[in-house]
Design an enzyme around this catalytic site. Structure first.
Site, PDB file in Angstrom:
ATOM      1  N   ARG A  86     -61.773 -31.638  79.581  1.00 62.36           N
ATOM      2  CA  ARG A  86     -62.731 -31.399  78.499  1.00 62.36           C
ATOM      3  C   ARG A  86     -63.980 -30.697  79.037  1.00 62.36           C
ATOM      4  O   ARG A  86     -64.553 -29.827  78.378  1.00 62.36           O
ATOM      5  CB  ARG A  86     -63.109 -32.728  77.836  1.00 62.36           C
ATOM      6  CG  ARG A  86     -62.028 -33.301  76.934  1.00 62.36           C
ATOM      7  CD  ARG A  86     -62.541 -34.455  76.091  1.00 62.36           C
ATOM      8  NE  ARG A  86     -62.715 -35.672  76.856  1.00 62.36           N
ATOM      9  CZ  ARG A  86     -61.836 -36.672  76.896  1.00 62.36           C
ATOM     10  NH1 ARG A  86     -60.686 -36.568  76.247  1.00 62.36           N
ATOM     11  NH2 ARG A  86     -62.074 -37.755  77.586  1.00 62.36           N
ATOM     12  N   ASP A 124     -55.578 -32.734  62.936  1.00 60.56           N
ATOM     13  CA  ASP A 124     -54.771 -33.900  63.317  1.00 60.56           C
ATOM     14  C   ASP A 124     -54.128 -34.442  62.053  1.00 60.56           C
ATOM     15  O   ASP A 124     -54.663 -34.260  60.951  1.00 60.56           O
ATOM     16  CB  ASP A 124     -55.636 -34.969  63.996  1.00 60.56           C
ATOM     17  CG  ASP A 124     -54.833 -35.881  64.901  1.00 60.56           C
ATOM     18  OD1 ASP A 124     -54.923 -35.745  66.140  1.00 60.56           O
ATOM     19  OD2 ASP A 124     -54.096 -36.742  64.367  1.00 60.56           O
ATOM     20  N   SER A 125     -52.991 -35.117  62.214  1.00 46.66           N
ATOM     21  CA  SER A 125     -52.303 -35.691  61.052  1.00 46.66           C
ATOM     22  C   SER A 125     -52.765 -37.106  60.760  1.00 46.66           C
ATOM     23  O   SER A 125     -52.395 -37.689  59.739  1.00 46.66           O
ATOM     24  CB  SER A 125     -50.784 -35.679  61.282  1.00 46.66           C
ATOM     25  OG  SER A 125     -50.462 -36.438  62.440  1.00 46.66           O
ATOM     26  N   ALA A 158     -49.483 -30.317  62.593  1.00 43.29           N
ATOM     27  CA  ALA A 158     -49.693 -29.268  63.595  1.00 43.29           C
ATOM     28  C   ALA A 158     -48.743 -28.091  63.401  1.00 43.29           C
ATOM     29  O   ALA A 158     -49.163 -26.920  63.413  1.00 43.29           O
ATOM     30  CB  ALA A 158     -49.537 -29.853  65.000  1.00 43.29           C
ATOM     31  N   ASP A 216     -52.770 -30.502  72.553  1.00 47.47           N
ATOM     32  CA  ASP A 216     -52.607 -31.775  73.267  1.00 47.47           C
ATOM     33  C   ASP A 216     -51.809 -32.746  72.392  1.00 47.47           C
ATOM     34  O   ASP A 216     -52.372 -33.688  71.823  1.00 47.47           O
ATOM     35  CB  ASP A 216     -53.984 -32.354  73.611  1.00 47.47           C
ATOM     36  CG  ASP A 216     -53.898 -33.596  74.490  1.00 47.47           C
ATOM     37  OD1 ASP A 216     -52.811 -33.848  75.058  1.00 47.47           O
ATOM     38  OD2 ASP A 216     -54.905 -34.320  74.613  1.00 47.47           O
ATOM     39  N   CYS A 222     -48.455 -35.287  77.977  1.00 47.64           N
ATOM     40  CA  CYS A 222     -48.746 -36.625  78.500  1.00 47.64           C
ATOM     41  C   CYS A 222     -47.457 -37.425  78.689  1.00 47.64           C
ATOM     42  O   CYS A 222     -47.500 -38.637  78.889  1.00 47.64           O
ATOM     43  CB  CYS A 222     -49.709 -37.371  77.585  1.00 47.64           C
ATOM     44  SG  CYS A 222     -49.074 -37.665  75.919  1.00 47.64           S
TER      45      CYS A 222
END
Length: 445
Positions: free
Chosen positions: A260, A298-299, A328, A348, A388
């Site tokens: 970030r 974002d959902s 997305a 991400d 991730c």
């Protein structure tokens, strides 16, 4: 006369030595030390398996075990000796009768002999390892005036397999993913509670993993150890965040802190899109770095509410920073169809490959997502893309997947930077499975 006095001193010295606690008496082998602990079971390794664990691998898989000696047999959470085929102990650890991880090794013999005060004593070892973890974070400058959200304990990386502790201001959030951590919960909380800066502890058992550990999760204590607190405010790299203590994972992704920070440094004057933005970490850093226009999507409605709250917390102009509830894939497909592009895109997504057996299908999803992200990145622009999924990171396939995405998108990519989790997330090289985060900064042509 002098000789007599000297001899008397020697006798007195030996008398004093015999009165010392056993932890100060030298032992030459772990077997000798274990003689003071009656009833310890031995886990005997198969021929050819010993060296792996002597080299430091902390997880003894059930397939590496030849037999177990002990009457009564050990139960989950018991301290056991781990021995080679000749029954010579190489270390000690914590047993699990159900998990594929039969033993989590805590100390090898040389360390146990070197520091006998912690040998075969889980509570003392916990204190020592937490002290070591705290000293490491202090040496990394954590916490500081502009960052008070960080990881204090990173499981195998801090030699406490199954235990994660994140610190948010004066709150420690404990993520438990091993049966021994649940068994020794009071000792874990006590050790953390001795840290001066910590006022509250929030206990969050990883239910799905603990089921695999053989625990009856319905009997787990309520994880809201500080239930009167639902949110806490923290600062990271000078940016303020509201952290939901009921949010994803421990509530905040401290692992992306350094990534970030990079976004902060390269966003000036750019149009930025943050896909799967969660609570807005990348988007807020782009705004703080001088981006002209920032959109986060974002959902998850709760995530977006946090992101919007965080934007207000930092007094960002809502005309320059906005957050939208969008899927997305659908959002990026629509942007492609409308030929809409950004100077900098951050992608991400959540973990798509929780297990190696789904890696192939996950690779397809990563390829499709990244292909779309590349198509909405201006030619010559930048894409920061992340995975991730431990299975993806450990496979080494992510870059190949990105190359496939570039081909699908009709683009050319070059790698500007390859990174992982922040430095307060140490990884034990003898347990590469601890590496899970991959972050690439790409130039898209």
């Amino acid at each position: 006369m002098l000789q007599i006095q000297f001899s008397a001193r020697i006798v007195k010295s030996f008398s004093s030595l015999s009165a010392l606690p056993s932890s100060t008496v030298a032992f030459s082998t772990l077997q000798e030390l274990a003689a003071n602990h009656k009833g310890l079971a031995k886990v005997i390794l198969k021929k050819g398996k010993t060296q792996l664990f002597k080299d430091g691998s902390p997880m003894v898989y059930s397939g590496a075990v030849d037999r177990i000696i002990g009457r009564p047999p050990p139960i989950t959470g018991d301290v056991v000796l781990v021995s080679d085929g000749s029954e010579k102990p190489i270390g000690w650890g914590l047993y699990n009768s159900t998990s594929m991880f039969c033993v989590r090794l805590m100390q090898l013999e040389d360390e146990a002999i070197r520091d006998a005060s912690c040998a075969l004593d889980v509570e003392k070892l916990l204190e020592r390892r937490l002290d070591d973890a705290l000293k490491l974070r202090r040496s990394l400058g954590l916490p500081s005036a502009d960052t008070n959200a960080y990881r204090l304990v990173n499981s195998e990386g801090d030699r406490l397999s199954g235990l994660i502790v994140d610190v948010f201001g004066d709150i420690a959030v404990v993520a438990s993913s091993a049966a021994w951590v649940e068994k020794y919960r009071p000792a874990v909380e006590s050790s953390i509670g001795r840290i001066n800066a910590i006022s509250h502890i929030n206990w969050r058992p990883s239910i799905d993993i603990l089921k695999e550990e053989g625990l009856n999760v319905s009997n787990l204590k309520n994880f809201k150890a500080c239930s009167h607190l639902e949110k806490v405010k923290v600062i990271e790299n000078g940016i303020f965040y509201t952290v939901s203590l009921e949010g994803q994972k421990t509530g905040f992704y401290a692992d992306q802190r350094e990534n970030r920070c990079l976004i902060h440094s390269i966003s000036k004057g750019l149009r930025v899109l943050d896909v799967c933005c969660y609570s807005g970490g990348f988007a807020l850093n782009a705004a703080a770095g001088g981006a002209d226009d920032v959109i986060g999507i974002d959902s998850s409605l709760p995530a977006l509410e946090l992101a919007k709250e965080n934007a207000q917390l930092n007094n960002f102009d809502p005309g320059r920073v906005s957050f939208l509830k969008e899927d997305a894939v659908e959002f990026m497909k629509k942007a492609v169809s409308q030929n809409e592009m950004w100077d900098l895109v951050i992608l991400d997504p959540p973990k798509l490959a929780p297990r190696r057996k789904v890696l192939q299908s996950a690779s397809g999803m990563y390829r499709s997502l990244n292909s779309l992200a590349m198509q909405i990145t201006k030619r010559g622009g930048l894409l920061m893309t992340c995975s991730c999924s431990g299975a993806m990171t450990q496979s080494g396939l992510f870059l190949r997947t990105l190359q496939g995405a570039a081909t699908m998108a009709g683009r050319k990519i070059t790698v500007l930077r390859h990174a992982g989790a922040a430095c307060d997330h140490p990884i034990d090289p003898s347990y590469p499975e601890g590496a899970y985060l991959t972050n690439y900064l790409l130039r898209v042509l």
